[in-house]
Write a protein that holds these residues in place. Structure first.
Motif, PDB file in Angstrom:
ATOM      1  N   ILE A 168       0.839  -1.204   0.000  1.00 43.51           N
ATOM      2  CA  ILE A 168       0.000   0.000   0.000  1.00 43.51           C
ATOM      3  C   ILE A 168       0.874   1.254   0.000  1.00 43.51           C
ATOM      4  CG2 ILE A 168      -1.627   1.347   1.386  1.00 43.51           C
ATOM      5  CD1 ILE A 168      -2.777  -1.383   2.346  1.00 43.51           C
ATOM      6  N   ALA A 169       1.865   1.280   0.891  1.00 40.18           N
ATOM      7  CA  ALA A 169       2.714   2.468   1.018  1.00 40.18           C
ATOM      8  C   ALA A 169       3.533   2.723  -0.238  1.00 40.18           C
ATOM      9  CB  ALA A 169       3.632   2.317   2.230  1.00 40.18           C
ATOM     10  N   LEU A 170       4.060   1.684  -0.856  1.00 39.97           N
ATOM     11  CA  LEU A 170       4.870   1.864  -2.063  1.00 39.97           C
ATOM     12  C   LEU A 170       4.016   2.299  -3.251  1.00 39.97           C
ATOM     13  CD1 LEU A 170       7.320  -1.152  -1.723  1.00 39.97           C
ATOM     14  CD2 LEU A 170       7.935   1.271  -1.712  1.00 39.97           C
ATOM     15  N   ARG A 171       2.826   1.716  -3.386  1.00 37.18           N
ATOM     16  CA  ARG A 171       1.957   2.137  -4.489  1.00 37.18           C
ATOM     17  C   ARG A 171       1.547   3.599  -4.325  1.00 37.18           C
ATOM     18  NH1 ARG A 171      -1.932  -3.282  -4.848  1.00 37.18           N
ATOM     19  NH2 ARG A 171      -0.290  -4.691  -5.618  1.00 37.18           N
ATOM     20  N   TYR A 172       1.227   3.975  -3.114  1.00 36.53           N
ATOM     21  CA  TYR A 172       0.839   5.361  -2.874  1.00 36.53           C
ATOM     22  C   TYR A 172       2.015   6.307  -3.121  1.00 36.53           C
ATOM     23  CZ  TYR A 172      -0.614   9.500  -0.216  1.00 36.53           C
ATOM     24  OH  TYR A 172      -0.922  10.778   0.172  1.00 36.53           O
ATOM     25  N   SER A 173       3.208   5.924  -2.635  1.00 41.01           N
ATOM     26  CA  SER A 173       4.380   6.786  -2.788  1.00 41.01           C
ATOM     27  C   SER A 173       4.782   6.931  -4.243  1.00 41.01           C
ATOM     28  CB  SER A 173       5.555   6.218  -1.978  1.00 41.01           C
ATOM     29  OG  SER A 173       5.274   6.222  -0.602  1.00 41.01           O
ATOM     30  N   GLY A 174       4.523   5.895  -5.041  1.00 37.60           N
ATOM     31  CA  GLY A 174       4.848   5.985  -6.448  1.00 37.60           C
ATOM     32  C   GLY A 174       3.901   6.880  -7.224  1.00 37.60           C
ATOM     33  N   GLY A 175       2.694   7.083  -6.722  1.00 36.76           N
ATOM     34  CA  GLY A 175       1.715   7.907  -7.427  1.00 36.76           C
ATOM     35  C   GLY A 175       1.469   9.262  -6.800  1.00 36.76           C
ATOM     36  N   ARG A 176       1.959   9.464  -5.601  1.00 32.43           N
ATOM     37  CA  ARG A 176       1.741  10.724  -4.887  1.00 32.43           C
ATOM     38  C   ARG A 176       2.820  11.733  -5.279  1.00 32.43           C
ATOM     39  NH1 ARG A 176      -1.462  14.293  -1.983  1.00 32.43           N
ATOM     40  NH2 ARG A 176      -0.391  15.088  -0.135  1.00 32.43           N
ATOM     41  N   THR A 177       2.438  12.851  -5.827  1.00 31.51           N
ATOM     42  CA  THR A 177       3.411  13.875  -6.198  1.00 31.51           C
ATOM     43  C   THR A 177       3.466  14.951  -5.122  1.00 31.51           C
ATOM     44  OG1 THR A 177       1.725  15.058  -7.462  1.00 31.51           O
ATOM     45  CG2 THR A 177       3.124  13.508  -8.664  1.00 31.51           C
ATOM     46  N   THR A 178       4.563  15.689  -5.125  1.00 30.19           N
ATOM     47  CA  THR A 178       4.769  16.738  -4.137  1.00 30.19           C
ATOM     48  C   THR A 178       5.132  18.038  -4.835  1.00 30.19           C
ATOM     49  OG1 THR A 178       6.185  17.465  -2.298  1.00 30.19           O
ATOM     50  CG2 THR A 178       7.172  15.983  -3.885  1.00 30.19           C
ATOM     51  N   MET A 179       4.759  19.135  -4.215  1.00 32.15           N
ATOM     52  CA  MET A 179       5.087  20.458  -4.765  1.00 32.15           C
ATOM     53  C   MET A 179       6.347  21.021  -4.126  1.00 32.15           C
ATOM     54  SD  MET A 179       2.978  20.880  -7.112  1.00 32.15           S
ATOM     55  CE  MET A 179       3.396  22.575  -7.503  1.00 32.15           C
ATOM     56  N   GLY A 180       7.198  20.158  -3.579  1.00 36.45           N
ATOM     57  CA  GLY A 180       8.462  20.624  -3.022  1.00 36.45           C
ATOM     58  C   GLY A 180       9.244  21.439  -4.033  1.00 36.45           C
ATOM     59  N   ARG A 181       9.893  22.507  -3.582  1.00 37.08           N
ATOM     60  CA  ARG A 181      10.540  23.466  -4.492  1.00 37.08           C
ATOM     61  C   ARG A 181      11.721  22.861  -5.253  1.00 37.08           C
ATOM     62  NH1 ARG A 181       8.876  28.713  -3.171  1.00 37.08           N
ATOM     63  NH2 ARG A 181       6.700  28.520  -2.537  1.00 37.08           N
ATOM     64  N   LEU A 182      12.316  21.780  -4.723  1.00 38.95           N
ATOM     65  CA  LEU A 182      13.447  21.180  -5.426  1.00 38.95           C
ATOM     66  C   LEU A 182      13.026  20.592  -6.763  1.00 38.95           C
ATOM     67  CD1 LEU A 182      15.353  19.320  -2.555  1.00 38.95           C
ATOM     68  CD2 LEU A 182      15.958  21.481  -3.662  1.00 38.95           C
ATOM     69  N   ALA A 183      11.859  19.956  -6.803  1.00 35.03           N
ATOM     70  CA  ALA A 183      11.395  19.302  -8.037  1.00 35.03           C
ATOM     71  C   ALA A 183       9.880  19.181  -7.986  1.00 35.03           C
ATOM     72  CB  ALA A 183      12.044  17.937  -8.200  1.00 35.03           C
ATOM     73  N   PRO A 184       9.164  20.217  -8.322  1.00 35.19           N
ATOM     74  CA  PRO A 184       7.696  20.153  -8.276  1.00 35.19           C
ATOM     75  C   PRO A 184       7.153  19.036  -9.142  1.00 35.19           C
ATOM     76  CG  PRO A 184       8.452  22.420  -8.562  1.00 35.19           C
ATOM     77  CD  PRO A 184       9.649  21.534  -8.729  1.00 35.19           C
ATOM     78  N   ARG A 185       6.075  18.424  -8.664  1.00 38.46           N
ATOM     79  CA  ARG A 185       5.364  17.334  -9.348  1.00 38.46           C
ATOM     80  C   ARG A 185       6.171  16.042  -9.397  1.00 38.46           C
ATOM     81  NH1 ARG A 185       0.109  18.568  -9.174  1.00 38.46           N
ATOM     82  NH2 ARG A 185      -0.288  20.702  -9.913  1.00 38.46           N
ATOM     83  N   LEU A 186       7.169  15.910  -8.531  1.00 34.39           N
ATOM     84  CA  LEU A 186       7.958  14.680  -8.491  1.00 34.39           C
ATOM     85  C   LEU A 186       7.302  13.696  -7.541  1.00 34.39           C
ATOM     86  CD1 LEU A 186      10.747  13.586  -9.573  1.00 34.39           C
ATOM     87  CD2 LEU A 186      11.656  14.177  -7.310  1.00 34.39           C
ATOM     88  N   PRO A 187       7.162  12.406  -7.928  1.00 33.87           N
ATOM     89  CA  PRO A 187       6.612  11.415  -6.985  1.00 33.87           C
ATOM     90  C   PRO A 187       7.481  11.331  -5.728  1.00 33.87           C
ATOM     91  CG  PRO A 187       6.642  10.513  -9.208  1.00 33.87           C
ATOM     92  CD  PRO A 187       7.410  11.817  -9.256  1.00 33.87           C
ATOM     93  N   VAL A 188       6.837  11.202  -4.592  1.00 37.85           N
ATOM     94  CA  VAL A 188       7.599  11.211  -3.341  1.00 37.85           C
ATOM     95  C   VAL A 188       8.550  10.023  -3.243  1.00 37.85           C
ATOM     96  CG1 VAL A 188       5.883  12.528  -2.055  1.00 37.85           C
ATOM     97  CG2 VAL A 188       5.718  10.040  -2.113  1.00 37.85           C
ATOM     98  N   LEU A 189       8.308   8.978  -3.994  1.00 35.49           N
ATOM     99  CA  LEU A 189       9.190   7.812  -3.930  1.00 35.49           C
ATOM    100  C   LEU A 189      10.553   8.105  -4.531  1.00 35.49           C
ATOM    101  CD1 LEU A 189       9.181   4.969  -2.833  1.00 35.49           C
ATOM    102  CD2 LEU A 189       8.407   4.141  -5.060  1.00 35.49           C
ATOM    103  N   GLU A 190      10.699   9.219  -5.259  1.00 38.92           N
ATOM    104  CA  GLU A 190      12.013   9.589  -5.783  1.00 38.92           C
ATOM    105  C   GLU A 190      12.900  10.197  -4.702  1.00 38.92           C
ATOM    106  OE1 GLU A 190      13.183   8.916  -8.784  1.00 38.92           O
ATOM    107  OE2 GLU A 190      11.297   7.904  -9.286  1.00 38.92           O
ATOM    108  N   TYR A 191      12.328  10.566  -3.582  1.00 38.83           N
ATOM    109  CA  TYR A 191      13.110  11.161  -2.501  1.00 38.83           C
ATOM    110  C   TYR A 191      13.816  10.075  -1.694  1.00 38.83           C
ATOM    111  CZ  TYR A 191      11.142  15.838  -3.176  1.00 38.83           C
ATOM    112  OH  TYR A 191      10.798  17.060  -3.686  1.00 38.83           O
TER     113      TYR A 191
END
Length: 623
Positions: free
Chosen positions: A299-322
């Protein structure tokens, strides 16, 4: 619903290593999700509505298998049903574990046919009554070893009556508070024949038939709890009648002239035999918790792969890239795989009926609790999976942010399941104490000298060598301290030492030894699974996860190894510096590792675990 894709020909696949031949049966069970009782909509109104839903689901699960006895006779099918239940509904899993693995097993294995027992077995088999176990007592610690509840034999009618001698002896925490549903319990009590105690035995008792409570039975509901909410209660007895064949006597007997006979001389042996079903409970609990750990991380990995963030370093990047997300969730994935490999070997032995000789068989009864004595390996597997599930689910909840705390997303339910099972199916601490004591009576594991020069931390065998070394040193140190405390070999002992004074200082060390032993077994079993993929296209994916697990294992005990000069500070830094490469490898192979979990969205049920998680969350909110 369609069956899963067939396994590829040739070398073993990761999917086969993780699931064996269970996937087709699991997919078939998914058809139950279409029944009204499995509706995922929120329940409103009194707690009884949720309890009724849980027991309706239990009935559906049992009837789908052909009844309780059918599951009892097919261990593989039983464990698969429990695995499915733990993924779908932790409350259903706990209820099913008790009904099928404990109550049905105890009546079938230890009971002897008779007119009184037959209707109870029939009702359990037909799912017309819910089974429960009454063993823990409200005011008596370690009541499993010596319950105060009495079963008095009456020779004139060859019957028994159950008695709760004082409030402290009331049976505690068993479900059964909701009225209107038939209940059959296995009650553990000390047998009294002519006021003489003859060990602990289970008794089959009908607590309630429909809305009618049995004579002498008092059921007091406990306040609701949020952790795996069931209708928990306090239950006591005042002369509750039990027919002779309600005594689940196994090989014991009371002759026609009132003489008690039992080939298992000694209360320790009889206690372990009376708790025959504890092995079933341990392997079932371990199986379900490993399944729940896989579900939480999926559940957590699927959500993290599809959930994007507006963090200033890379807007619209899936949180799993962090990297922060990868650090926690990829380690959780490795732990879930490792727990599954540990459990798979135990369940295979259990299904085949292969059991190692329990430590109590040599004449040493359990000291703190009977679970390790009944079957040490299974009890330790249950304790390890409780720890793993709690760690994995906690990390998944945190990494899913606000969505992680919502019950509809299931992760908190899995976390609560681990909290329950630190006490249920055997208290984790007591399991470790008895297991550590029995391990201390055995030779330490063989070890090999660490190679000269810097260790190759990328080699998973390094983690295994260090785990063996730690277990062996803990064993040697405890044995030395025990000899010093008892005066063994010194010729200075003139009287028997006080047992509590001897063992009390050693208790934390016994826990450490039991945990270190299990950890070493976990690492060795993961290594065997990785070796089984030699020549398989799946090997690189599992190898990256294996590498990460090995680094995590070394890092977990790094302070201890530095203290004992097994590792140098430079080698410790090598462990840290190797971690980014291991995480990158898991990230590369994540699609294959996640796909291997083989968890369809419908079975998980969590909105954030769906392909269109945003739409699923909004749809849930509308309902």
């Amino acid at each position: 619903m369609t069956d899963p894709a067939p396994e590829p020909a040739g070398p073993a696949s990761m999917r086969h290593l993780l699931h064996g031949d269970r996937l087709r049966h699991l997919t078939r069970l998914d058809r139950l999700l279409d029944l009204p009782c499995f509706d995922r909509g929120p329940l409103t109104g009194p707690a009884e509505a949720r309890h009724e839903q849980t027991y309706s689901r239990l009935r559906a699960l049992g009837l789908d298998a052909g009844g309780s006895l059918a599951l009892h006779r097919d261990r593989s099918r039983l464990l698969t049903a429990l695995e499915w239940a733990a993924t779908v509904d932790p409350g259903l899993f706990l209820t099913a574990l008790v009904h099928f693995s404990v109550v049905t097993c105890t009546l079938a294995e230890l009971g002897r046919p008779g007119e009184g027992l037959a209707p109870l077995v029939e009702d359990l088999d037909a799912m017309d009554a819910v089974g429960g176990i009454l063993i823990t007592e409200l005011g008596n610690g370690s009541s499993h070893l010596g319950p105060a509840t009495e079963a008095r034999y009456h020779h004139a009618g060859r019957t028994f009556t159950l008695h709760t001698p004082d409030p402290e002896a009331a049976k505690f925490m068993a479900p059964g508070g909701s009225p209107g549903r038939s209940r059959i319990a296995v009650v553990y009590a000390k047998l009294l024949v002519d006021d003489r105690e003859h060990g602990v035995f289970p008794f089959a008792v009908r607590l309630r038939h429909g809305a009618t409570t049995a004579p002498g039975v008092r059921i007091t509901p406990l306040p609701p709890t949020s952790l795996v909410p069931l209708d928990y209660a306090v239950i006591s007895f005042d002369g509750t009648p039990v027919p002779y064949d309600g005594w689940l006597r196994d090989s014991a007997d009371i002759t026609d002239d009132g003489r008690f006979e039992d080939p298992l001389d000694g209360s320790g042996h009889r206690l372990v035999r009376s708790l025959l079903a504890s092995a079933h409970a341990s392997v079932g609990a371990a199986t379900g918790q490993a399944a729940a750990a896989r579900a939480a991380v999926a559940i957590a990995l699927r959500y993290s792969g599809g959930r994007t963030t507006m963090g200033r370093l890379a807007p619209r990047l899936p949180v799993l890239e962090y990297r922060t997300q990868q650090e926690d969730l990829y380690s959780a994935l490795a732990r879930a795989y490792a727990a599954t490999f540990l459990v798979n070997e135990e369940r295979e032995r259990f299904v085949r009926g292969v059991h190692s000789r329990p430590p109590a068989a040599g004449g040493t009864p359990p000291t703190w609790a009977p679970w390790s004595a009944a079957h040490r390996d299974l009890a330790l597997a249950k304790a390890w999976t409780s720890r793993t599930l709690e760690q994995v689910a906690a990390v998944c909840r945190q990494r899913c942010g606000a969505q992680g705390v919502l019950s509809m997303n299931r992760i908190t339910d899995y976390e609560d399941l681990a909290r329950i099972f630190h006490a249920a199916a055997g208290d984790t601490l007591l399991i470790h104490l008895d297991a550590g004591k029995s391990l201390l009576a055995e030779p330490p594991p063989p070890t090999a000298e660490l190679p000269a020069g810097p260790l190759d931390v990328a080699d998973p065998h390094t983690a295994i060598r260090l785990a063996r070394l730690r277990e062996s040193r803990l064993h040697t140190d405890l044995a030395r301290r025990l000899d010093e405390a008892t005066g063994a070999g010194s010729g200075l002992r003139h009287q028997e030492p006080d047992e509590f004074a001897v063992w009390n200082p050693l208790l934390p060390g016994l826990v450490d030894l039991a945990v270190a032993h299990t950890k070493r077994v976990v690492l060795e079993r993961f290594q065997r699974q990785a070796d089984a993929l030699t020549g398989s296209p799946d090997r690189p994916a599992l190898a990256t996860l294996h590498h990460l697990l090995s680094l995590d294992s070394i890092e977990e005990d790094l302070g201890w190894h530095l203290e004992h000069a097994d590792l140098t500070p430079e080698e410790g830094r090598l462990v840290h510096s190797a971690r980014p490469r291991a995480l990158a490898g898991v990230h590369t192979h994540l699609p294959a590792l996640l796909n291997t979990l083989a968890l369809p969205p419908a079975r998980l049920g969590a909105p954030i675990g769906q392909p269109d998680w945003l739409g699923a969350v909004l749809d849930s909110a509308q309902h």
